[in-house]
Design an enzyme around this catalytic site. Structure first.
Site, mmCIF file in Angstrom:
data_model
loop_
_atom_site.group_PDB
_atom_site.id
_atom_site.type_symbol
_atom_site.label_atom_id
_atom_site.label_comp_id
_atom_site.label_asym_id
_atom_site.label_seq_id
_atom_site.Cartn_x
_atom_site.Cartn_y
_atom_site.Cartn_z
ATOM 1 N N THR A 92 0.804 -1.270 0.171
ATOM 2 C CA THR A 92 0.001 0.143 -0.086
ATOM 3 C C THR A 92 0.931 1.202 0.009
ATOM 4 O OG1 THR A 92 -0.314 -0.052 2.536
ATOM 5 C CG2 THR A 92 -2.067 -1.132 0.978
ATOM 6 N N ALA A 137 3.400 -8.911 1.035
ATOM 7 C CA ALA A 137 2.401 -8.270 0.563
ATOM 8 C C ALA A 137 1.700 -9.146 -0.558
ATOM 9 C CB ALA A 137 2.597 -6.900 0.040
ATOM 10 N N GLU A 148 -0.740 -14.495 0.686
ATOM 11 C CA GLU A 148 -1.864 -13.932 1.949
ATOM 12 C C GLU A 148 -3.427 -14.469 1.836
ATOM 13 O OE1 GLU A 148 -0.037 -10.350 3.818
ATOM 14 O OE2 GLU A 148 0.086 -10.177 1.566
#
Lengths: 327, 414
Positions: free
Chosen positions: A10, A79, A282
């Site tokens: 992000t 991520a 994830e």
């Protein structure tokens, strides 16, 4: 239990990666990236990228350690974006070498204005196989003093985020999926078993089904562990009481779901994933959240008066208390 | 294609940190950590430990040649506690000896006195006392206040999720050795080689080009080695730098569990509003993140909680606020999902609550509100959605109706 997870760091600036590809004069290939192998299989995917772009046998490609003297200023392997970022950088590096090799092929074959391709270790001119193979081509390039090394750099396009407005387009794409989880509770003891986890997961076009399935299964079990049996306990003095494997229980093979089924939703929408193979690290963990609500439903089926606090993990102790809770 | 590591994994030949052959003259380090979560160090005497047989040196904050600082996003995390301790497990000293056994024995000879200070472990208490890591963040779409007044059903409640230990099979660790001209080679079990390089450069006070970080593979990371591998690498690198000897530290499981941060526990409040036909019209959530004693990656984790606070649903009116609360636990850190799961758990609790109160299955509410392509997420991005495709396919291939019928039948039996 539906899930949706955005892929990218992000912090926009972190969405960059580099890859260093060397083709040696004997036709073997060495790839270094910023990706760290931690069991998730990212090195296998990097190897596939190089083998696929060059159209050579995978045995010709070796993945090197991750080293700050070879690859600088790396983003962490995190991520879920490691394969995307480093894979794209590897693709860029390999394609640059490939372009140079194609020019060498034209010279070697004394051809002009034809389309050169490499397929299964052979050079093709306008779709027809020539006598020039990968090894000869690489040696020819070396003798002609053409660089057989490339440092590829990739930065995810399109993404942005305005921190003042808290608005933007922070993710390259999203990963979706749905899980159906069933559980059976022992109503005398409060213990439970996860009977099945049945998933439809959005992989895009998976570039390695075995690895992606493994990531899904591992994520599901880890997510269920977080929601059910793994209980971290700090006392009021801030001391960790669940400080060993005897006091902190993670799912073992006996407490993993008895059955995990993964159905691949194969989507063809163009996305920014490497070879359209969506990130898988994830997202599957979040299917585990469904286990919490499966247990809650089972408790209420046994004891409609039960209304345990919405507080995870749903340990067997909490289940037992809820089974016999009175209004 | 098979995982290229499958052969060496199966034969036990894959190389992890502890498999690297050690050089002659390698020393072994062990961290001495705070037994108290919050306090002021009034006495620290390492002289007896330093004279223990086999011990070469005992390093503390005053020995750091560069900056005693390893904070990544916010510089608020000293490598060694200096005057104050902020969590149980905070490194205070680093004992370096000829053998690991000697280092572990010598640790017991360190004399430490700490004046205890009040300990906060609850994020709501920390927030009430103004103990925030960074200013709060807020994501807004539409107008939830206005929308709630138009909802047929409104439910409010609280939802808590606990932390999670990473439990990578390979514990944290590092092995460092001096190279010529002041360079140091660092083998680290890290997800972020550059983060280790940057942190060590800061602690040693040398340029990054002096530090070669090399990683073959990790025996699991799950986020736990994204930022928190820095500590052990910095301790070893500093000892190698000052002693010009190879130094190794591979944590014992209980040290690792005690000294490293985990998934962030969250305590949250929600308010959900639905129309008569079960469309979610409005949602409010306030997240209290238990960050632990230092920022680590908490601000970024907090952000992802907000990004994923509506999970896979389209909700036109959302107000989501998030506080990163400073407590006296080891700094919590990245963990697979990175705050996303914590945000998603809360909306799922809100939906479950609504379903239970209204006497409808939660799946009815879930299915009706799945985000569609063209819908806007609360942060402005337009969805390219596969949510309904996945859901409908799951209903079909797994015969959801049949599964539910079987469960109902099972539950109806005595």
């Amino acid at each position: 239990m539906p899930i949706c997870f955005g892929i990218s760091f992000t912090k926009t600036f972190m969405n960059q990666a580099r890859s260093l590809v060397h083709v040696y004069s004997d036709g073997s290939v060495n790839v270094s990236t910023g990706a760290v192998e931690m069991g998730q299989g990212v090195n296998t995917k990097m190897l596939q990228v190089a083998a696929q772009v060059f159209s050579i046998d995978a045995s010709r490609v070796r993945l090197n350690t991750t080293n700050t003297f070879r690859i600088a200023n790396t983003s962490p392997s995190a991520a879920s974006a490691t394969a995307d970022l480093n894979g794209r950088a590897t693709q860029i590096a390999c394609e640059a070498i490939l372009e140079r090799l194609k020019e060498v092929a034209l010279l070697e074959l004394n051809l002009k204005g034809v389309t050169i391709e490499l397929k299964d270790e052979w050079v093709y001119a306008d779709g027809l196989q020539t006598e020039l193979g990968w090894k000869q081509l690489v040696m020819a390039a070396f003798v002609r003093r053409i660089s057989l090394s490339e440092h590829g750099h990739y930065a995810t396009p399109e993404i942005n985020f305005d921190l003042k407005k808290e608005k933007g387009h922070p993710f390259a794409y999203h990963v979706y999926g749905t899980a159906i989880i069933t559980t059976t509770i022992d109503c005398l003891r409060g213990t439970y078993e996860m009977d099945s986890v049945k998933v439809v997961h959005d992989f895009g076009a998976s570039m390695n089904v075995a690895i992606d399935k493994g990531q899904c299964e591992g994520g599901i079990v880890q997510g269920i562990g977080w929601m059910t049996m793994e209980e971290i306990i700090y006392d009021n003095e801030g001391r960790l009481r669940s400080n060993a494997l005897s006091t902190y229980k993670v799912p073992d093979v006996y407490s993993a779901p008895k059955e995990i089924q993964i159905e691949f939703l194969h989507t063809t929408n163009d996305n920014l994933a490497i070879f359209n193979s969506k990130a898988v690290g994830e997202p599957p963990l979040m299917y585990g959240i469904g286990a919490y609500f499966a247990l809650r439903n089972a408790i209420k089926a046994f004891n409609p008066n039960a209304n345990p606090a919405y507080s995870s993990p749903m340990t067997p102790e909490k289940v037992l208390m809820a089974l016999y809770e009175r209004k | 294609m098979k995982n290229i590591d499958s052969f060496t994994h199966l034969r036990g030949e894959s190389v992890y940190l502890d498999d690297i052959p050690v050089l002659r003259g390698t020393l072994y380090g062990v961290a001495f950590d705070s037994p108290i979560a919050h306090g002021e160090i009034t006495k620290l005497d390492v002289s007896e430990a330093e004279s223990f047989p086999g011990v070469i040196r005992v390093f503390t904050a005053k020995d750091v040649p560069g900056e005693n600082q390893i904070g990544g996003i916010v510089p608020d995390e000293p490598l060694f506690a200096d005057h104050h301790v902020h969590f149980c497990g905070m490194p205070i000293a680093f004992v370096v000896a000829e053998t690991e056994e000697a280092a572990r024995m010598a640790i017991k000879k360190i004399k430490l006195e700490i004046k205890g200070l009040p300990v906060i472990t609850d994020p709501r208490e920390a927030q009430a006392k103004g103990e925030l890591i960074v200013p709060p963040r807020k994501f807004v779409i539409g107008n939830s206040d206005e929308a709630f007044s138009k909802c047929t059903y409104v439910f409010e409640g609280k939802a808590d999720s606990n932390g999670q230990e990473h439990l990578y099979i390979e514990t944290q660790g590092a092995y460092t050795y001096p190279m010529e001209n002041g360079g140091i080679r660092i083998h680290s079990s890290t997800q972020g080689p550059t983060a280790v390089q940057r942190a060590c450069a800061k602690v040693l006070g040398v340029p990054m080009h002096q530090l070669e970080v090399d990683v073959t593979r990790l025996g699991g990371g799950f986020g736990g080695k994204e930022d928190q591998a820095n500590t052990w690498a910095a301790l070893c690198a500093m000892a190698s730098h000052l002693l010009t000897r190879p130094v190794k530290y591979s944590l014992h499981r209980m040290e690792d569990m005690r000294m490293t941060g985990k998934r962030h526990p969250y305590s949250s409040d929600y308010k959900i509003g639905l129309s008569r036909d079960l469309k979610i019209l409005a949602y409010e959530a306030t997240f209290y993140q238990n960050a632990g004693a230092a920022a680590d990656l908490s601000p970024a984790v907090l952000e992802r909680t907000l990004f994923h606070c509506t999970n896979s649903y389209f909700i036109p009116n959302v107000t989501a606020t998030a506080y990163s609360c400073r407590t006296h636990l080891p700094p919590n850190t990245a963990f697979r999902g990175f705050g996303g799961p914590q945000g998603m758990f809360v909306i799922e609790c809100a939906i479950a609550r609504a379903a239970e109160e209204l006497g409808v299955p939660a799946i009815e509410i879930q299915k009706k509100n799945l985000i569609q392509s063209g819908n806007e997420f609360p942060y402005g991005q337009i969805a390219v959605s596969e949510a309904s495709e996945c859901w409908n396919r799951a209903e079909e291939v797994y015969s959801l109706k049949e599964i539910i019928a079987q469960i109902d039948l099972f539950n109806s039996k005595e």
